[in-house]
Design a protein around this motif. Structure first.
Motif, PDB file in Angstrom:
ATOM      1  N   LEU A  90     -53.401 -76.798 -53.534  1.00  0.00           N
ATOM      2  CA  LEU A  90     -53.792 -75.959 -54.669  1.00  0.00           C
ATOM      3  C   LEU A  90     -52.963 -74.670 -54.767  1.00  0.00           C
ATOM      4  CD1 LEU A  90     -57.686 -76.277 -54.477  1.00  0.00           C
ATOM      5  CD2 LEU A  90     -56.095 -77.469 -56.022  1.00  0.00           C
ATOM      6  N   LEU A  91     -52.216 -74.371 -53.701  1.00  0.00           N
ATOM      7  CA  LEU A  91     -51.404 -73.154 -53.723  1.00  0.00           C
ATOM      8  C   LEU A  91     -50.222 -73.291 -54.694  1.00  0.00           C
ATOM      9  CD1 LEU A  91     -50.837 -70.344 -52.555  1.00  0.00           C
ATOM     10  CD2 LEU A  91     -49.537 -71.441 -50.725  1.00  0.00           C
ATOM     11  N   ASP A  92     -49.694 -74.525 -54.807  1.00  0.00           N
ATOM     12  CA  ASP A  92     -48.543 -74.785 -55.686  1.00  0.00           C
ATOM     13  C   ASP A  92     -47.366 -73.844 -55.377  1.00  0.00           C
ATOM     14  OD1 ASP A  92     -49.964 -76.764 -57.003  1.00  0.00           O
ATOM     15  OD2 ASP A  92     -50.635 -75.429 -58.608  1.00  0.00           O
ATOM     16  N   ALA A  93     -47.052 -73.724 -54.071  1.00  0.00           N
ATOM     17  CA  ALA A  93     -45.984 -72.814 -53.647  1.00  0.00           C
ATOM     18  C   ALA A  93     -44.600 -73.422 -53.907  1.00  0.00           C
ATOM     19  CB  ALA A  93     -46.141 -72.491 -52.178  1.00  0.00           C
ATOM     20  N   VAL A  94     -43.700 -72.602 -54.393  1.00  0.00           N
ATOM     21  CA  VAL A  94     -42.286 -72.998 -54.577  1.00  0.00           C
ATOM     22  C   VAL A  94     -41.410 -71.890 -53.972  1.00  0.00           C
ATOM     23  CG1 VAL A  94     -42.736 -74.355 -56.675  1.00  0.00           C
ATOM     24  CG2 VAL A  94     -42.197 -71.900 -56.857  1.00  0.00           C
ATOM     25  N   TRP A  95     -40.083 -72.182 -53.848  1.00  0.00           N
ATOM     26  CA  TRP A  95     -39.160 -71.212 -53.255  1.00  0.00           C
ATOM     27  C   TRP A  95     -39.059 -69.926 -54.093  1.00  0.00           C
ATOM     28  CZ3 TRP A  95     -37.884 -71.759 -48.499  1.00  0.00           C
ATOM     29  CH2 TRP A  95     -37.604 -73.004 -47.938  1.00  0.00           C
ATOM     30  N   HIS A  96     -38.979 -68.798 -53.372  1.00  0.00           N
ATOM     31  CA  HIS A  96     -38.538 -67.539 -53.975  1.00  0.00           C
ATOM     32  C   HIS A  96     -37.502 -66.954 -52.999  1.00  0.00           C
ATOM     33  CE1 HIS A  96     -38.939 -64.056 -56.717  1.00  0.00           C
ATOM     34  NE2 HIS A  96     -38.505 -63.377 -55.638  1.00  0.00           N
ATOM     35  N   ILE A  97     -36.218 -66.875 -53.432  1.00  0.00           N
ATOM     36  CA  ILE A  97     -35.102 -66.478 -52.556  1.00  0.00           C
ATOM     37  C   ILE A  97     -34.318 -65.345 -53.220  1.00  0.00           C
ATOM     38  CG2 ILE A  97     -32.987 -67.230 -51.394  1.00  0.00           C
ATOM     39  CD1 ILE A  97     -35.322 -68.705 -50.289  1.00  0.00           C
ATOM     40  N   HIS A  98     -34.003 -64.340 -52.415  1.00  0.00           N
ATOM     41  CA  HIS A  98     -33.125 -63.259 -52.879  1.00  0.00           C
ATOM     42  C   HIS A  98     -32.029 -63.064 -51.823  1.00  0.00           C
ATOM     43  CE1 HIS A  98     -32.115 -59.657 -55.225  1.00  0.00           C
ATOM     44  NE2 HIS A  98     -31.895 -59.029 -54.064  1.00  0.00           N
ATOM     45  N   ALA A  99     -30.747 -63.183 -52.234  1.00  0.00           N
ATOM     46  CA  ALA A  99     -29.623 -63.064 -51.290  1.00  0.00           C
ATOM     47  C   ALA A  99     -28.706 -61.931 -51.744  1.00  0.00           C
ATOM     48  CB  ALA A  99     -28.848 -64.379 -51.225  1.00  0.00           C
ATOM     49  N   TRP A 100     -28.367 -61.036 -50.818  1.00  0.00           N
ATOM     50  CA  TRP A 100     -27.507 -59.900 -51.152  1.00  0.00           C
ATOM     51  C   TRP A 100     -26.639 -59.518 -49.956  1.00  0.00           C
ATOM     52  CZ3 TRP A 100     -28.461 -54.844 -48.975  1.00  0.00           C
ATOM     53  CH2 TRP A 100     -29.606 -54.769 -48.190  1.00  0.00           C
ATOM     54  N   VAL A 101     -25.698 -58.586 -50.186  1.00  0.00           N
ATOM     55  CA  VAL A 101     -24.757 -58.169 -49.143  1.00  0.00           C
ATOM     56  C   VAL A 101     -24.875 -56.665 -48.950  1.00  0.00           C
ATOM     57  CG1 VAL A 101     -22.332 -58.051 -48.449  1.00  0.00           C
ATOM     58  CG2 VAL A 101     -23.164 -60.036 -49.729  1.00  0.00           C
ATOM     59  N   THR A 102     -25.030 -56.248 -47.689  1.00  0.00           N
ATOM     60  CA  THR A 102     -25.083 -54.814 -47.385  1.00  0.00           C
ATOM     61  C   THR A 102     -23.684 -54.206 -47.459  1.00  0.00           C
ATOM     62  OG1 THR A 102     -24.656 -55.016 -45.015  1.00  0.00           O
ATOM     63  CG2 THR A 102     -26.944 -55.239 -45.737  1.00  0.00           C
ATOM     64  N   ALA A 103     -23.626 -52.922 -47.697  1.00  0.00           N
ATOM     65  CA  ALA A 103     -22.375 -52.168 -47.564  1.00  0.00           C
ATOM     66  C   ALA A 103     -22.337 -51.638 -46.134  1.00  0.00           C
ATOM     67  CB  ALA A 103     -22.312 -51.024 -48.566  1.00  0.00           C
ATOM     68  N   GLY A 104     -21.780 -52.440 -45.222  1.00  0.00           N
ATOM     69  CA  GLY A 104     -21.786 -52.069 -43.813  1.00  0.00           C
ATOM     70  C   GLY A 104     -23.204 -52.034 -43.279  1.00  0.00           C
ATOM     71  N   ASP A 105     -23.430 -51.184 -42.302  1.00  0.00           N
ATOM     72  CA  ASP A 105     -24.781 -51.025 -41.748  1.00  0.00           C
ATOM     73  C   ASP A 105     -25.537 -49.982 -42.554  1.00  0.00           C
ATOM     74  OD1 ASP A 105     -24.231 -52.914 -39.902  1.00  0.00           O
ATOM     75  OD2 ASP A 105     -23.982 -51.542 -38.217  1.00  0.00           O
ATOM     76  N   SER A 106     -25.890 -50.359 -43.766  1.00  0.00           N
ATOM     77  CA  SER A 106     -26.628 -49.443 -44.629  1.00  0.00           C
ATOM     78  C   SER A 106     -27.634 -50.245 -45.439  1.00  0.00           C
ATOM     79  CB  SER A 106     -25.671 -48.695 -45.568  1.00  0.00           C
ATOM     80  OG  SER A 106     -25.239 -49.550 -46.613  1.00  0.00           O
ATOM     81  N   ASP A 107     -28.407 -49.547 -46.222  1.00  0.00           N
ATOM     82  CA  ASP A 107     -29.372 -50.191 -47.104  1.00  0.00           C
ATOM     83  C   ASP A 107     -28.816 -50.300 -48.531  1.00  0.00           C
ATOM     84  OD1 ASP A 107     -32.005 -51.359 -47.275  1.00  0.00           O
ATOM     85  OD2 ASP A 107     -32.613 -49.618 -48.467  1.00  0.00           O
ATOM     86  N   THR A 108     -27.527 -49.977 -48.665  1.00  0.00           N
ATOM     87  CA  THR A 108     -26.881 -50.007 -49.978  1.00  0.00           C
ATOM     88  C   THR A 108     -26.340 -51.403 -50.264  1.00  0.00           C
ATOM     89  OG1 THR A 108     -26.243 -47.698 -49.746  1.00  0.00           O
ATOM     90  CG2 THR A 108     -25.046 -48.996 -51.392  1.00  0.00           C
ATOM     91  N   GLU A 109     -26.562 -51.880 -51.472  1.00  0.00           N
ATOM     92  CA  GLU A 109     -26.062 -53.198 -51.851  1.00  0.00           C
ATOM     93  C   GLU A 109     -24.566 -53.148 -52.147  1.00  0.00           C
ATOM     94  OE1 GLU A 109     -28.215 -54.592 -55.215  1.00  0.00           O
ATOM     95  OE2 GLU A 109     -30.012 -55.129 -54.088  1.00  0.00           O
ATOM     96  N   ARG A 110     -23.807 -54.028 -51.494  1.00  0.00           N
ATOM     97  CA  ARG A 110     -22.433 -54.264 -51.906  1.00  0.00           C
ATOM     98  C   ARG A 110     -22.426 -55.137 -53.152  1.00  0.00           C
ATOM     99  NH1 ARG A 110     -18.226 -51.467 -50.367  1.00  0.00           N
ATOM    100  NH2 ARG A 110     -18.619 -51.818 -48.157  1.00  0.00           N
ATOM    101  N   GLY A 111     -23.427 -56.025 -53.208  1.00  0.00           N
ATOM    102  CA  GLY A 111     -23.578 -56.890 -54.361  1.00  0.00           C
ATOM    103  C   GLY A 111     -24.689 -57.889 -54.124  1.00  0.00           C
ATOM    104  N   VAL A 112     -25.168 -58.507 -55.202  1.00  0.00           N
ATOM    105  CA  VAL A 112     -26.240 -59.501 -55.124  1.00  0.00           C
ATOM    106  C   VAL A 112     -25.652 -60.875 -55.415  1.00  0.00           C
ATOM    107  CG1 VAL A 112     -28.420 -60.271 -56.119  1.00  0.00           C
ATOM    108  CG2 VAL A 112     -27.981 -57.821 -55.801  1.00  0.00           C
ATOM    109  N   LEU A 113     -25.847 -61.806 -54.487  1.00  0.00           N
ATOM    110  CA  LEU A 113     -25.367 -63.174 -54.657  1.00  0.00           C
ATOM    111  C   LEU A 113     -26.350 -64.011 -55.478  1.00  0.00           C
ATOM    112  CD1 LEU A 113     -24.183 -63.753 -50.976  1.00  0.00           C
ATOM    113  CD2 LEU A 113     -22.693 -63.627 -52.972  1.00  0.00           C
ATOM    114  N   LEU A 114     -27.631 -63.914 -55.156  1.00  0.00           N
ATOM    115  CA  LEU A 114     -28.667 -64.713 -55.815  1.00  0.00           C
ATOM    116  C   LEU A 114     -29.865 -63.800 -56.046  1.00  0.00           C
ATOM    117  CD1 LEU A 114     -29.279 -67.651 -56.713  1.00  0.00           C
ATOM    118  CD2 LEU A 114     -30.392 -67.971 -54.490  1.00  0.00           C
ATOM    119  N   SER A 115     -30.194 -63.561 -57.313  1.00  0.00           N
ATOM    120  CA  SER A 115     -31.224 -62.582 -57.633  1.00  0.00           C
ATOM    121  C   SER A 115     -32.566 -63.250 -57.907  1.00  0.00           C
ATOM    122  CB  SER A 115     -30.785 -61.762 -58.851  1.00  0.00           C
ATOM    123  OG  SER A 115     -31.759 -60.807 -59.182  1.00  0.00           O
ATOM    124  N   ASN A 116     -33.485 -63.133 -56.928  1.00  0.00           N
ATOM    125  CA  ASN A 116     -34.877 -63.565 -57.102  1.00  0.00           C
ATOM    126  C   ASN A 116     -34.986 -64.972 -57.697  1.00  0.00           C
ATOM    127  OD1 ASN A 116     -36.390 -61.088 -56.249  1.00  0.00           O
ATOM    128  ND2 ASN A 116     -35.123 -60.203 -57.879  1.00  0.00           N
TER     129      ASN A 116
END
Length: 651
Positions: A90-116
């Protein structure tokens, strides 16, 4: 090619501070290494969702890679195969994936490969390998040290009346990767695969190059007795196992390890003798590997795909020192090839292998080993690891030839001393040679870009010789000849004193010539621009001779002659007592002429006619204003310059 990374159960080297995907529930997820090989024991992460309605997105897991080893661009597609399940249909769960690249060891995005990304296939209630297939990604240009982050979760839009959950599997070091619909999620590791990322997170084997020209450097780990000898890596073949292997891990996707094997062990009285070269699972020496093995006792070259040291169906070749001089492991289009060549260029495929899970990892090593059970100790040698383009051979000391010879990309050879030839010889890109002393020839010889040579003393020749860009030569003393000789750009020539000849000789721009005393000749000889010479006292002749621009000479008293003589522009001379003159001559521009005891004339006159017989003079005169002044007391005339308009008469 594709790069496979595994959902491991190992700690990541760095964790971004925040989640970057769109999540309604993001708390308590597992954070692990997205590794280049399976690691850690099997584990799970399960997050419950309370009863409710509306779209809800729950984060289960974050996987973070090691830093990129080089700059590049990730592009193409992403695919994953991960064991998941839902606690209730009854949950009807499906994939939710977000893929991105850090700018070095930081929390800053270098870019997003796959958005949500949201999938469409519902999870099963039994843990099963599940994928969404290949999904296109947005290209991201990355820099060295950037990290890939995969945020993995599930999404539901169903109203639930009770608390349900979804679970993800990770970890496991099984040798078979998880496949779609497989339920062995605790023994078969899950993975993520990206196209267009070859060599970005682990260097490819093609970046490993070594010609062993000096020593075994930090790219390798070795046993004590392995050396670099004669431009090759020498591995002793004794009763002690000796080996040489890469110090860091590499990947084989889209890459290769090619190497020359110029020397192999001999039988030496023993039977259990072997030299082997491996592509191994790593990161340390492993019995799971691809192997070339040569046994001198059998004379065979055996190619194996070993798991735990065993291959039930190896490929066996009768060894040829010519045809099998080069060996290679290579991956292309999803297959791995084991090949041989006589020249490092003309390769023959000897065995084709469908890659196992370990061959897709970024933790592979290349290593060689040799050992014998008994017999005479000798050695094996390898050379030119990934240093081959066209025909490449080991080069011994060679005599230099007239034309410099091309040497392979990073190989070098010792070149003996060579005699210099008439034409300077081009030297190859990185070669150097010692050049002996050379005698100077009539025409200065061009010297190559960085060569130099000692030039001996040379006698000056009739025509000054051009000297090359930075050469210099000592020039012996030379006699001046009738025609002054030009001297080259920066040479100096010492000139001995010479006798001045009837026609003065021009000297070159910067030469100096010492001139001996000379007798004045009928025509004054011009002297070059900056020369000077001493001229002795001379007797004035019938026609006064002009002197050069800056010369000065003293004149002895002279008898006045029929026509007063013109003096040069800036000369002056005293004139002794003179007899009557027939026609007054104009003085030069700045000359002064003193007349002593001249016939007294009260009015300055121009002499228009004159007759002269012996010492008797008959003249006809006319006044010349301001031409002469006379001192009445003495009756002496003082000459002064006449106006420019005055011209003497020829009669």
């Amino acid at each position: 090619m594709t790069v496979r990374l595994w959902i491991t159960n190992a700690a990541p080297p760095y964790t971004p501070a925040t989640r970057h995907g769109s999540w309604t529930t993001a708390s308590g997820e597992d954070i692990q290494l997205l590794g280049r090989k399976p690691q850690g024991s099997a584990g799970t992460s399960s997050i419950s969702l309370a009863a409710g309605s509306g779209t809800r997105k729950v984060l289960l897991h974050r996987s973070i890679s090691a830093g990129a080893v080089k700059a590049g661009t990730i592009s193409g597609t992403i695919q994953w195969m991960i064991g998941v399940k839902e606690s209730n249909a009854l949950l009807d769960a499906v994939w939710h994936i977000h893929a991105w690249v850090t700018a070095g060891d930081s929390d800053t995005e270098r870019g997003v490969l796959l958005s949500n990304y949201t999938g469409s296939t519902e999870f099963t209630t039994t843990a099963t390998g599940t994928t969404a297939g290949q999904v296109a990604v947005s290209s991201v240009a990355i820099q060295t040290g950037d990290r890939l982050v995969i945020e993995i979760g599930y999404e539901t839009s169903t109203t639930t009346a009770a608390s349900y959950s979804a679970t993800i599997n990770y970890g496991s070091t099984g040798t078979t990767d998880l496949a779609a619909t497989d339920t062995a999620v605790t023994t078969e590791p899950g993975w993520v695969e990206i196209t267009g990322a070859d060599g970005l997170f682990t260097a490819g084997f093609s970046t490993l190059t070594d010609a062993f020209t000096s020593s075994i450097d930090s790219k390798w780990t070795k046993t004590t007795n392995v050396t670099s000898t004669g431009g090759r890596a020498r591995i002793p073949c004794t009763t002690t196992l000796e080996d040489l292997y890469t110090a860091t891990a590499y990947e084989i996707q889209g890459s290769q390890v090619a190497f020359q094997v110029p020397t192999l062990p001999a039988t030496g009285g023993g039977s259990s003798i072997a030299f082997s070269a491996y592509l191994s699972a790593g990161p340390t020496i492993s019995t799971t590997n691809l192997e070339f093995e040569y046994n001198p006792a059998t004379g065979n070259l055996v190619l194996r795909n070993s798991v735990g040291g065993s291959d039930a169906s190896p490929t066996t070749l009768t060894y040829s020192a010519v045809d099998h001089l080069w060996w290679r492991f290579r991956e292309a289009a999803g297959s791995i090839y084991m090949e041989t060549a006589p020249d490092g260029s003309t390769w023959t495929i000897r065995r084709t292998i469908t890659p196992s899970q370990w061959m897709r990892t970024g933790t592979l090593i290349f290593y060689c080993e040799a050992q014998r059970a008994s017999g005479t100790a000798d050695f094996a040698e390898i050379d030119s690891v990934n240093v081959s383009s066209g025909t490449t051979v080991a080069v011994t000391n060679a005599a230099e030839v007239d034309t410099a010879q091309t040497i392979g990309r990073t190989k070098s050879r010792t070149v003996g001393n060579a005699a210099e030839v008439d034409t300077a010889q081009t030297i190859g890109r990185t070669k150097s040679r010692t050049v002996g002393n050379a005698a100077e020839v009539d025409t200065a010889q061009t010297i190559g870009r960085t060569k130099s040579r000692t030039v001996g003393n040379a006698a000056e020749v009739d025509t000054a010789q051009t000297i090359g860009r930075t050469k210099a030569r000592a020039t012996a003393t030379a006699a001046a000849v009738e025609t002054a000789q030009p001297i080259g750009r920066s040479k100096r020539l010492a000139v001995i004193p010479v006798i001045v000849v009837e026609t003065a000789q021009g000297l070159a721009a910067a030469k100096r010539l010492a001139v001996a005393p000379a007798t004045e000749v009928a025509t004054a000889a011009p002297v070059g621009r900056t020369k000077s010479r001493t001229v002795p006292t001379v007797t004035a002749t019938e026609t006064a001779q002009p002197l050069g621009r800056a010369k000065v000479r003293p004149l002895t008293p002279a008898l006045a002659v029929e026509a007063a003589q013109q003096l040069a522009r800036s000369k002056s001379r005293p004139v002794a007592t003179a007899y009557e003159i027939a026609a007054a001559q104009p003085p030069g521009r700045s000359k002064r002429l003193t007349l002593i005891a001249a016939v007294e004339i009260t009015t300055a006159m121009a002499i228009t006619t004159a007759g002269f017989t012996g010492h008797d003079l008959t003249v006809t005169v006319r006044p010349i204003p301001g031409a002469w002044t006379v001192t009445p007391a003495t009756g002496r005339w003082t000459a002064r310059p006449l106006p420019a308009r005055w011209q003497p008469r020829s009669d």
